[in-house]
Design an enzyme around this catalytic site. Structure first.
Site, PDB file in Angstrom:
ATOM      1  N   SER A 113       0.850  -1.186   0.000  1.00  0.00           N
ATOM      2  CA  SER A 113       0.000   0.000   0.000  1.00  0.00           C
ATOM      3  C   SER A 113       0.884   1.233   0.000  1.00  0.00           C
ATOM      4  O   SER A 113       2.013   1.216   0.524  1.00  0.00           O
ATOM      5  CB  SER A 113      -0.892   0.011   1.248  1.00  0.00           C
ATOM      6  OG  SER A 113      -1.461   1.283   1.443  1.00  0.00           O
ATOM      7  N   SER A 114       0.369   2.315  -0.558  1.00  0.00           N
ATOM      8  CA  SER A 114       1.152   3.549  -0.606  1.00  0.00           C
ATOM      9  C   SER A 114       1.348   4.156   0.778  1.00  0.00           C
ATOM     10  O   SER A 114       2.163   5.073   0.942  1.00  0.00           O
ATOM     11  CB  SER A 114       0.477   4.570  -1.528  1.00  0.00           C
ATOM     12  OG  SER A 114      -0.842   4.839  -1.113  1.00  0.00           O
ATOM     13  N   CYS A 115       0.640   3.656   1.795  1.00  0.00           N
ATOM     14  CA  CYS A 115       0.818   4.194   3.146  1.00  0.00           C
ATOM     15  C   CYS A 115       2.156   3.784   3.751  1.00  0.00           C
ATOM     16  O   CYS A 115       2.498   4.214   4.855  1.00  0.00           O
ATOM     17  CB  CYS A 115      -0.318   3.765   4.063  1.00  0.00           C
ATOM     18  SG  CYS A 115      -0.295   2.024   4.507  1.00  0.00           S
TER      19      CYS A 115
ATOM     20  N   LYS B 128       3.267  -3.881   6.072  1.00  0.00           N
ATOM     21  CA  LYS B 128       3.509  -3.927   4.633  1.00  0.00           C
ATOM     22  C   LYS B 128       4.984  -3.690   4.292  1.00  0.00           C
ATOM     23  O   LYS B 128       5.517  -4.291   3.352  1.00  0.00           O
ATOM     24  CB  LYS B 128       2.619  -2.896   3.917  1.00  0.00           C
ATOM     25  CG  LYS B 128       1.138  -3.262   3.964  1.00  0.00           C
ATOM     26  CD  LYS B 128       0.903  -4.636   3.337  1.00  0.00           C
ATOM     27  CE  LYS B 128      -0.540  -5.071   3.399  1.00  0.00           C
ATOM     28  NZ  LYS B 128      -0.758  -6.411   2.827  1.00  0.00           N
TER      29      LYS B 128
ATOM     30  N   TYR C 213      -0.345  -0.747  10.212  1.00  0.00           N
ATOM     31  CA  TYR C 213      -0.566  -1.409   8.923  1.00  0.00           C
ATOM     32  C   TYR C 213       0.624  -1.175   8.004  1.00  0.00           C
ATOM     33  O   TYR C 213       1.094  -2.097   7.318  1.00  0.00           O
ATOM     34  CB  TYR C 213      -1.842  -0.860   8.294  1.00  0.00           C
ATOM     35  CG  TYR C 213      -2.169  -1.392   6.926  1.00  0.00           C
ATOM     36  CD1 TYR C 213      -2.671  -2.674   6.757  1.00  0.00           C
ATOM     37  CD2 TYR C 213      -1.987  -0.610   5.791  1.00  0.00           C
ATOM     38  CE1 TYR C 213      -2.984  -3.171   5.505  1.00  0.00           C
ATOM     39  CE2 TYR C 213      -2.289  -1.092   4.530  1.00  0.00           C
ATOM     40  CZ  TYR C 213      -2.790  -2.367   4.391  1.00  0.00           C
ATOM     41  OH  TYR C 213      -3.088  -2.850   3.137  1.00  0.00           O
TER      42      TYR C 213
ATOM     43  N   HIS D   8     -12.702   2.708   3.353  1.00  0.00           N
ATOM     44  CA  HIS D   8     -11.843   3.812   2.943  1.00  0.00           C
ATOM     45  C   HIS D   8     -12.714   4.970   2.460  1.00  0.00           C
ATOM     46  O   HIS D   8     -13.935   4.859   2.344  1.00  0.00           O
ATOM     47  CB  HIS D   8     -10.888   3.350   1.844  1.00  0.00           C
ATOM     48  CG  HIS D   8      -9.820   2.424   2.332  1.00  0.00           C
ATOM     49  ND1 HIS D   8      -9.922   1.055   2.240  1.00  0.00           N
ATOM     50  CD2 HIS D   8      -8.630   2.668   2.928  1.00  0.00           C
ATOM     51  CE1 HIS D   8      -8.831   0.499   2.751  1.00  0.00           C
ATOM     52  NE2 HIS D   8      -8.038   1.448   3.180  1.00  0.00           N
TER      53      HIS D   8
END
Length: 323
Positions: A116-118, A149, A145, A188
């Protein structure tokens, strides 16, 4: 040295999609089916708990996959991540470790890990390049999270270094489309907006209240575009650096809310509750690496939102029953 030679994967080889019932996994499954893959394998969470290590190894013993896409995980929006960080950290670490270790035990030829881009720092320079990883502090509302990742990315890189297997990672931007989570507390931003505006239209509500100021900028990618990018990467990319997957364009949450209101036909007022968190101010991915590999997104945001609203309307009864 890895042995992967870019080109079409063998459509008849056993391919396991972990998380094939989720929004991302189901889109990848559809894309692989349309590309002619004939030996696809998946297990729902009811059939197999990927947090249970022995069960995961048993599955790999049964299907002996040549290719694996790891799209399984515990996901949620700002509220869910901020309220249950232990769950998001523990569940995702266990799922990833079990699948990666089982894949390694079977020397899976090609594995794609989806993150994920987070994973990128909260205040990373925009657009965010792949080398921004681990260069600053994470967004605190979803740091647990993100750490999970990041561990997955490093797991893939470690396997490449130690065992020479051609495994890769892809980091999608914010996703939307069929199969999304429309729960009032776990979704989301985009599915939450779709449900909120559609229910306001149905009820004739004079106003809709959204979290935050509406000023943060977000990039959204249709999940079917992501699935197409995943197959492209599996057939064209072989490096330990994670690849950003996005559109390269963003919009404010206020603008996106306007697109949703337009798509559902809502004519009331929109109010912004600035006592609620905005999250990361901006999160736009630099997709130069992906473009250089010959892939670009095809679904315009306004059209994609309109199509997603229609999908939601066709499934709203069931979705509301389950939350």
């Amino acid at each position: 040295m890895t042995s992967f030679v870019p080109g079409p994967l063998d459509r008849e080889s056993a391919t396991y999609v972990a998380g094939h019932r989720g929004m991302v996994g189901s889109a990848i499954w559809r894309r692989l089916e349309s590309a002619g893959f004939t030996d696809l394998h998946g297990r729902s969470s009811g059939e197999l708990d990927l947090r249970e290590r022995d069960l995961v190894f048993d599955l790999f013993d049964q299907i002996r996959p040549r290719y694996v896409v790891l799209a399984a995980g515990k996901v949620g929006g700002i509220l869910a991540n901020d309220s249950h960080p232990v769950d998001f950290l523990s569940d995702n670490l266990r799922i990833q470790t079990n699948v990666l270790d089982a894949a390694l035990a079977h020397r899976v030829e090609r594995l794609l890990f989806l993150g994920s881009s987070c994973i990128y720092p909260r205040l990373a320079p925009q657009p965010i390049r792949e080398d921004s990883l681990l260069s600053g502090h994470l967004e605190p509302t979803n740091d647990a999270y993100a750490i999970a990742k990041i561990a997955g990315i490093l797991g893939v890189q470690a396997v490449r270094r130690q065992y020479g297997l051609s495994w890769i990672s892809a980091m999608p931007t914010n996703l939307y489309g069929p199969g999304d989570n429309y729960s009032p507390t776990g979704s989301h931003v985009l599915p939450a907006l779709i449900r909120r505006y559609e229910e306001a239209r149905e009820q004739g509500a004079p106003a809709v209240t959204n979290w935050g100021s509406g000023s943060p900028r977000r990039e959204f990618l249709h999940v079917d575009d992501l699935a197409d990018a995943c197959l492209h990467l599996l057939e064209h990319y072989d490096d330990g650096v994670q690849v950003n997957v996005g559109t390269g364009q963003d919009a404010t949450i206020r603008e996106i809310a306007g697109f949703v209101a337009e798509a559902v036909g809502y004519r009331g007022e929109t109010v912004w509750d600035t006592s609620k968190p905005d999250g990361t101010p901006r999160k736009l991915l630099d997709v130069t690496r992906l473009h250089d590999l010959g892939w670009t997104a095809r679904t315009p945001l306004r059209e994609g939102i309109a199509a997603t609203v229609e999908w939601f309307r066709g499934h709203a009864g069931h979705l509301r029953e389950v939350g």
